[in-house]
Scaffold this motif. Structure first.
Motif, PDB file in Angstrom:
ATOM      1  N   ARG A  96      28.200  -2.207  13.286  1.00  0.00           N
ATOM      2  CA  ARG A  96      29.076  -3.009  12.436  1.00  0.00           C
ATOM      3  C   ARG A  96      30.548  -2.789  12.791  1.00  0.00           C
ATOM      4  N   LEU A  97      30.924  -1.547  13.031  1.00  0.00           N
ATOM      5  CA  LEU A  97      32.325  -1.249  13.321  1.00  0.00           C
ATOM      6  C   LEU A  97      32.766  -1.783  14.674  1.00  0.00           C
ATOM      7  N   ARG A  98      31.836  -1.964  15.592  1.00  0.00           N
ATOM      8  CA  ARG A  98      32.196  -2.551  16.887  1.00  0.00           C
ATOM      9  C   ARG A  98      32.638  -4.011  16.734  1.00  0.00           C
ATOM     10  N   ARG A  99      32.366  -4.628  15.594  1.00  0.00           N
ATOM     11  CA  ARG A  99      32.807  -6.008  15.342  1.00  0.00           C
ATOM     12  C   ARG A  99      34.253  -6.075  14.868  1.00  0.00           C
ATOM     13  N   VAL A 100      34.861  -4.934  14.603  1.00  0.00           N
ATOM     14  CA  VAL A 100      36.251  -4.878  14.160  1.00  0.00           C
ATOM     15  C   VAL A 100      37.138  -4.749  15.394  1.00  0.00           C
ATOM     16  N   PRO A 101      38.140  -5.600  15.562  1.00  0.00           N
ATOM     17  CA  PRO A 101      38.965  -5.539  16.780  1.00  0.00           C
ATOM     18  C   PRO A 101      39.791  -4.264  16.850  1.00  0.00           C
ATOM     19  N   ALA A 102      39.648  -3.532  17.950  1.00  0.00           N
ATOM     20  CA  ALA A 102      40.376  -2.281  18.140  1.00  0.00           C
ATOM     21  C   ALA A 102      40.442  -1.968  19.628  1.00  0.00           C
ATOM     22  N   ASP A 103      41.266  -0.984  19.967  1.00  0.00           N
ATOM     23  CA  ASP A 103      41.417  -0.573  21.367  1.00  0.00           C
ATOM     24  C   ASP A 103      40.427   0.509  21.759  1.00  0.00           C
ATOM     25  N   VAL A 104      40.123   1.403  20.822  1.00  0.00           N
ATOM     26  CA  VAL A 104      39.161   2.470  21.090  1.00  0.00           C
ATOM     27  C   VAL A 104      38.260   2.655  19.884  1.00  0.00           C
ATOM     28  N   TYR A 105      37.044   3.091  20.152  1.00  0.00           N
ATOM     29  CA  TYR A 105      36.046   3.377  19.121  1.00  0.00           C
ATOM     30  C   TYR A 105      35.563   4.797  19.366  1.00  0.00           C
ATOM     31  N   VAL A 106      35.735   5.662  18.386  1.00  0.00           N
ATOM     32  CA  VAL A 106      35.459   7.083  18.600  1.00  0.00           C
ATOM     33  C   VAL A 106      34.655   7.653  17.434  1.00  0.00           C
ATOM     34  N   LEU A 107      33.602   8.373  17.750  1.00  0.00           N
ATOM     35  CA  LEU A 107      32.876   9.160  16.753  1.00  0.00           C
ATOM     36  C   LEU A 107      33.516  10.533  16.687  1.00  0.00           C
ATOM     37  N   LEU A 108      33.980  10.924  15.504  1.00  0.00           N
ATOM     38  CA  LEU A 108      34.600  12.230  15.292  1.00  0.00           C
ATOM     39  C   LEU A 108      33.587  13.149  14.626  1.00  0.00           C
ATOM     40  N   THR A 109      33.283  14.257  15.287  1.00  0.00           N
ATOM     41  CA  THR A 109      32.277  15.178  14.761  1.00  0.00           C
ATOM     42  C   THR A 109      32.720  16.612  15.022  1.00  0.00           C
ATOM     43  N   ASP A 110      31.807  17.567  14.825  1.00  0.00           N
ATOM     44  CA  ASP A 110      32.108  18.964  15.137  1.00  0.00           C
ATOM     45  C   ASP A 110      31.213  19.430  16.274  1.00  0.00           C
ATOM     46  N   GLU A 111      31.474  20.612  16.770  1.00  0.00           N
ATOM     47  CA  GLU A 111      30.751  21.102  17.954  1.00  0.00           C
ATOM     48  C   GLU A 111      29.255  21.235  17.696  1.00  0.00           C
ATOM     49  N   ALA A 112      28.867  21.684  16.503  1.00  0.00           N
ATOM     50  CA  ALA A 112      27.449  21.874  16.206  1.00  0.00           C
ATOM     51  C   ALA A 112      26.693  20.560  16.189  1.00  0.00           C
ATOM     52  N   SER A 113      27.353  19.488  15.763  1.00  0.00           N
ATOM     53  CA  SER A 113      26.695  18.186  15.657  1.00  0.00           C
ATOM     54  C   SER A 113      26.741  17.390  16.955  1.00  0.00           C
ATOM     55  N   LEU A 114      27.608  17.774  17.854  1.00  0.00           N
ATOM     56  CA  LEU A 114      27.866  16.999  19.060  1.00  0.00           C
ATOM     57  C   LEU A 114      26.610  16.659  19.860  1.00  0.00           C
ATOM     58  N   PRO A 115      25.731  17.637  20.155  1.00  0.00           N
ATOM     59  CA  PRO A 115      24.564  17.304  20.980  1.00  0.00           C
ATOM     60  C   PRO A 115      23.610  16.309  20.322  1.00  0.00           C
ATOM     61  N   PHE A 116      23.583  16.279  19.002  1.00  0.00           N
ATOM     62  CA  PHE A 116      22.677  15.390  18.282  1.00  0.00           C
ATOM     63  C   PHE A 116      23.219  13.959  18.204  1.00  0.00           C
ATOM     64  N   LEU A 117      24.515  13.843  18.012  1.00  0.00           N
ATOM     65  CA  LEU A 117      25.106  12.531  17.745  1.00  0.00           C
ATOM     66  C   LEU A 117      25.650  11.827  18.983  1.00  0.00           C
ATOM     67  N   ALA A 118      26.058  12.595  19.983  1.00  0.00           N
ATOM     68  CA  ALA A 118      26.718  12.003  21.152  1.00  0.00           C
ATOM     69  C   ALA A 118      25.875  10.950  21.861  1.00  0.00           C
ATOM     70  N   PRO A 119      24.572  11.163  22.082  1.00  0.00           N
ATOM     71  CA  PRO A 119      23.800  10.127  22.794  1.00  0.00           C
ATOM     72  C   PRO A 119      23.788   8.786  22.069  1.00  0.00           C
ATOM     73  N   TYR A 120      23.695   8.806  20.744  1.00  0.00           N
ATOM     74  CA  TYR A 120      23.694   7.562  19.977  1.00  0.00           C
ATOM     75  C   TYR A 120      25.069   6.887  20.047  1.00  0.00           C
ATOM     76  N   ALA A 121      26.116   7.699  19.957  1.00  0.00           N
ATOM     77  CA  ALA A 121      27.462   7.145  19.993  1.00  0.00           C
ATOM     78  C   ALA A 121      27.735   6.465  21.329  1.00  0.00           C
ATOM     79  N   ARG A 122      27.428   7.132  22.395  1.00  0.00           N
ATOM     80  CA  ARG A 122      27.720   6.573  23.724  1.00  0.00           C
ATOM     81  C   ARG A 122      26.890   5.326  23.991  1.00  0.00           C
ATOM     82  N   ALA A 123      25.666   5.303  23.485  1.00  0.00           N
ATOM     83  CA  ALA A 123      24.823   4.117  23.661  1.00  0.00           C
ATOM     84  C   ALA A 123      25.380   2.903  22.912  1.00  0.00           C
ATOM     85  N   ARG A 124      26.184   3.148  21.876  1.00  0.00           N
ATOM     86  CA  ARG A 124      26.755   2.058  21.073  1.00  0.00           C
ATOM     87  C   ARG A 124      28.225   1.800  21.387  1.00  0.00           C
ATOM     88  N   GLY A 125      28.702   2.344  22.502  1.00  0.00           N
ATOM     89  CA  GLY A 125      30.062   2.058  22.924  1.00  0.00           C
ATOM     90  C   GLY A 125      31.134   2.876  22.247  1.00  0.00           C
TER      91      GLY A 125
END
Length: 228
Positions: free
Chosen positions: A35-64
């Motif tokens: 949904r957020l990729r439909r909002v016009p912007a220059d960058v799209y970033v998931l902000l997380t912490d180090e412990a969560s990074l390995p779990f969330l990063a693959p999904y984030a990168r797959a969604r741009g």
């Protein structure tokens, strides 16, 4: 430069790993990102912490979405670090427990922010879980430098929303067809999740006006009982 910053962690005391719960063929966090990729912007970033990074990063990168890891509890510092890292001047702040975040309302808030020149822009009375906050990075920098309150640092924008130091806050009423402050579609508990599942089973792409028209008069507990 505008950045969509979506914050999420994997740990949750009330609903563990809720960001990765399956919801209609996607994880909960993916729905927010799509949904957020439909909002016009220059960058799209998931902000997380180090412990969560390995779990969330693959999904984030797959969604741009790029991925940025910062402090776990000082979320304000996480935003400030990311804004500086990506050279962002305007931040659209969203949270990962809102799979029904409205791209329509977010785009409108961003346009209003640019037009009015406030430090902070947001809509009142939207269904809880559909809105975003638009805030100047410079206002976040000031908050990080000046506040010593742990609440301000955990919740990112309270210092700015109080208008500290002359910061300009623009909270506006939404179109009447978007207003339903009693309607809760954020996901913090199992009942929240079941309610959102029911809504999205009918229309996974439902936007704010149809959401309010169809579900604004429903009692969540009654809906949840029907899907248990």
């Amino acid at each position: 430069m505008t950045g969509i910053f979506l914050q999420a962690r994997i740990d949750s005391s009330r609903l563990p790993a809720k960001a990765l719960l399956a919801l209609g063929g996607r994880t909960l966090i993916e729905h927010a990102m799509v949904r957020l990729r439909r909002v016009p912007a220059d960058v799209y970033v998931l902000l997380t912490d180090e412990a969560s990074l390995p779990f969330l990063a693959p999904y984030a990168r797959a969604r741009g979405f790029a991925v940025f890891a910062g402090p776990r509890d000082d979320v304000l510092a996480r935003y400030v670090m990311a804004a500086r890292a990506y050279g962002v001047r305007t931040v659209v702040r969203a949270t990962g427990d809102n799979p029904l975040v409205s791209a329509v309302a977010a785009s409108a808030a961003l346009a209003l922010h640019r037009r009015e020149g406030a430090d902070y822009t947001g809509f009142r009375d939207l269904p809880l879980g559909t809105g975003v906050e638009v805030v100047n990075a410079s206002a976040l920098f000031r908050a990080a430098e000046e506040t010593v309150d742990p609440y301000d640092r955990e919740h990112v924008t309270p210092y700015v929303r109080r208008g500290e130091g002359g910061l300009v806050v623009n909270l506006v009423d939404p179109p009447p067809s978007w207003a339903a402050p009693h309607l809760r579609v954020t996901v913090d508990t199992l009942d929240d999740f079941l309610f959102v599942c029911r809504i999205m089973s009918e229309d996974p792409d439902v936007e704010i006006e149809d959401l309010v028209a169809r579900w604004g008069g429903k009692a969540r507990d009654a809906v949840v009982e029907g899907v248990r």
